[in-house]
Motif scaffolding. Sequence first.
Motif, short mmCIF file in Angstrom:
data_model
loop_
_atom_site.label_atom_id
_atom_site.label_comp_id
_atom_site.label_asym_id
_atom_site.label_seq_id
_atom_site.Cartn_x
_atom_site.Cartn_y
_atom_site.Cartn_z
N PRO A 79 39.82 46.03 39.05
CA PRO A 79 40.68 44.86 39.24
C PRO A 79 39.97 43.66 39.88
O PRO A 79 40.38 42.52 39.67
CB PRO A 79 41.79 45.39 40.16
N MET A 80 38.91 43.93 40.65
CA MET A 80 38.19 42.83 41.30
C MET A 80 37.33 42.08 40.29
O MET A 80 37.26 40.85 40.31
CB MET A 80 37.32 43.37 42.44
N PHE A 81 36.69 42.82 39.41
CA PHE A 81 35.84 42.20 38.39
C PHE A 81 36.19 42.84 37.04
O PHE A 81 35.44 43.69 36.53
CB PHE A 81 34.36 42.40 38.73
N PRO A 82 37.31 42.46 36.46
CA PRO A 82 37.81 43.13 35.25
C PRO A 82 36.90 42.99 34.03
O PRO A 82 36.98 43.80 33.10
CB PRO A 82 39.16 42.45 35.01
N LYS A 83 36.03 41.98 34.01
CA LYS A 83 35.17 41.77 32.84
C LYS A 83 33.82 42.47 32.97
O LYS A 83 33.03 42.47 32.03
CB LYS A 83 34.97 40.28 32.60
N ALA A 84 33.54 43.05 34.13
CA ALA A 84 32.26 43.73 34.33
C ALA A 84 32.19 44.99 33.47
O ALA A 84 33.19 45.71 33.32
CB ALA A 84 32.08 44.10 35.79
N LYS A 85 31.04 45.27 32.90
CA LYS A 85 30.84 46.49 32.13
C LYS A 85 30.74 47.67 33.10
O LYS A 85 30.24 47.54 34.22
CB LYS A 85 29.56 46.39 31.29
N ARG A 86 31.24 48.87 32.64
CA ARG A 86 31.35 50.03 33.52
C ARG A 86 30.62 51.23 32.91
O ARG A 86 30.95 51.66 31.81
CB ARG A 86 32.81 50.39 33.74
N VAL A 87 29.64 51.72 33.65
CA VAL A 87 28.81 52.82 33.15
C VAL A 87 28.76 53.92 34.21
O VAL A 87 28.57 53.64 35.40
CB VAL A 87 27.38 52.34 32.82
N LEU A 88 28.91 55.17 33.77
CA LEU A 88 28.89 56.32 34.67
C LEU A 88 27.59 57.09 34.46
O LEU A 88 27.20 57.37 33.32
CB LEU A 88 30.08 57.22 34.37
N LEU A 89 26.91 57.38 35.56
CA LEU A 89 25.74 58.28 35.52
C LEU A 89 26.22 59.67 35.90
O LEU A 89 26.81 59.85 36.97
CB LEU A 89 24.67 57.82 36.52
N THR A 90 25.97 60.66 35.05
CA THR A 90 26.55 61.96 35.32
C THR A 90 25.65 63.09 34.84
O THR A 90 24.78 62.89 33.99
CB THR A 90 27.93 62.07 34.64
#
Length: 562
Positions: A79-90
Amino acid sequence: MAKPTILTVDDDREVLQAIARDLRKQYGDRFRIIRVDSGASAIETLKELKVRNETVALLLTDQRMPDMNGVEFIEQAAPMFPKAKRVLLTAYADTDAAIKAINTARLDYYLLKPWDPPEEKLYPVLDDLLDDWLAVYHPAFEGIRVIGDRWSPCSHNVKDFLARNQIPYHWMDVENEPEATKLLDYVANGSKLSLPLVLFPNGDRLEQPTNLEVGEKIGLQTQAEKPFYDLVIVGGGPAGLAAAVYGASEGLSTVMIERSAPGGQAGSSSRIENYLGFPVGLSGDDLARRGVTQAKRFGVEILTPQEVVGVEIKDPYRVVKLKDGSEINCHALLLSTGVYWRRLNLPGCDRLTGRGIYYGAAKTEALSCQGEHIYLVGGANSAGQAAMYFSKYAAKVSMLVRGESLVRSMSQYLIDQIDSTNNIEVLAHTEVAEIHGENSLTGLTLFHNDTGEKEQVETKSLFIFIGAKPETEWLEGVVARDERGFIYAGADLKKSEDVKGNRDLLSYGQLNRDPFLLETSVPGIFVAGDVRHNSVKRVASGVGEGSIAIMFVHRYLAEVGA
């Protein structure tokens, strides 16, 4: 311009260092890489970035972290940066959680550890994501942000001060912009804030600031560099600016003191179309900017916001006393303080000033008036210029004129423009009889002085352009003034003896000469512009008087051997 941020989060210090190293290698020239070792710390970092109005392009987080895992972090950060891309390292064992997060947290991608070599397993994925982000990226406004509400006098003062000093800012209305409320929550972090809140690009903030506090923060000069000057100019309107340019260009050490913003009343004019040399006209802001640039080029010091509260005569010096308690000494002093709008003397008017009632053009309020019906009181050029300006935003502009028409008080070119503008109406023989509203203006009662009838109207905005009042009380007992406070000079000083208290202020016998054209009752103190008794209230006249005054300053300095 600040680089967009890539934020990477991992509780394993070695892994965090490795991913940050690889990110800097590939993207460090275009992006700022920030590494954080926990989800909670990362959320605080994002809040700080939000307050500083910085942009986040990519969130790259490990899934397995204590207290807050990667998916939980992304859910709070999104919600703070809704346009940021989101990637999970797992790890491979957590791929089910990553797949679910594509739907629940709108995850853009997940990467398996280890990502060696990054040229094959990291960069291609991130390159695609960042290219997509850059394709729709619009740099955030990097200047000052002001958060407040429309009906706050302090909010209006801050906006007006920044605008008149030509400092770019972004206004955020807490009543109409959800983003403003969110930002306040990030800044407050549980504490109570007083509005307006002024946020600076470096993260500093001011709550309910004075003009002086804002001026000091944005780097305006408020203190003189020297204790003594050849010439001190009080007032930074057209007359003061012209005097500053001519004085400094002719070798006088010069300081100009302005209590709000250079340009004076003319600086708030939306359009000046009858000033020689500008066939298409120019705005008051533009005139002020040009004048300030020219004055500084010749070495003039401009103190703003700074206020003069008194003058003491200690021959051969004139001592200028400032509101902050400091003093400036000079040989010659020029008074060019201009005039101010006369207040509307009606119950509730003072309470609602800045809450729907404004004096002067108040161009900062124009956008707030979109689609509204607004009222202007006054029939001179300033009112006409404002009417033309507001007609671009308001649905309708009603000008209230006490007399029978605009002909006696307004230039013909403005009358013609007003006549040809469909959403401006001129209500002759009309005055404001009553003000309505508790916390903000809601309406007016109009009085038609030709018929004696009253009419009640609804409106949220009233702009007042009546009378010309000099604020020269601080000069009482120093120079001769007329009954209204305008300053006598030159040949007009003979008339000043008829005004109580002025006879004792005339001190030319010791010089055995008549006063110079723009010289006041005190030798070495001059006056120019609208504040002078019987002056011509025009921009060109003020500029002319300011430049002429310097000739007499030189004569006075030669006379006293300065």
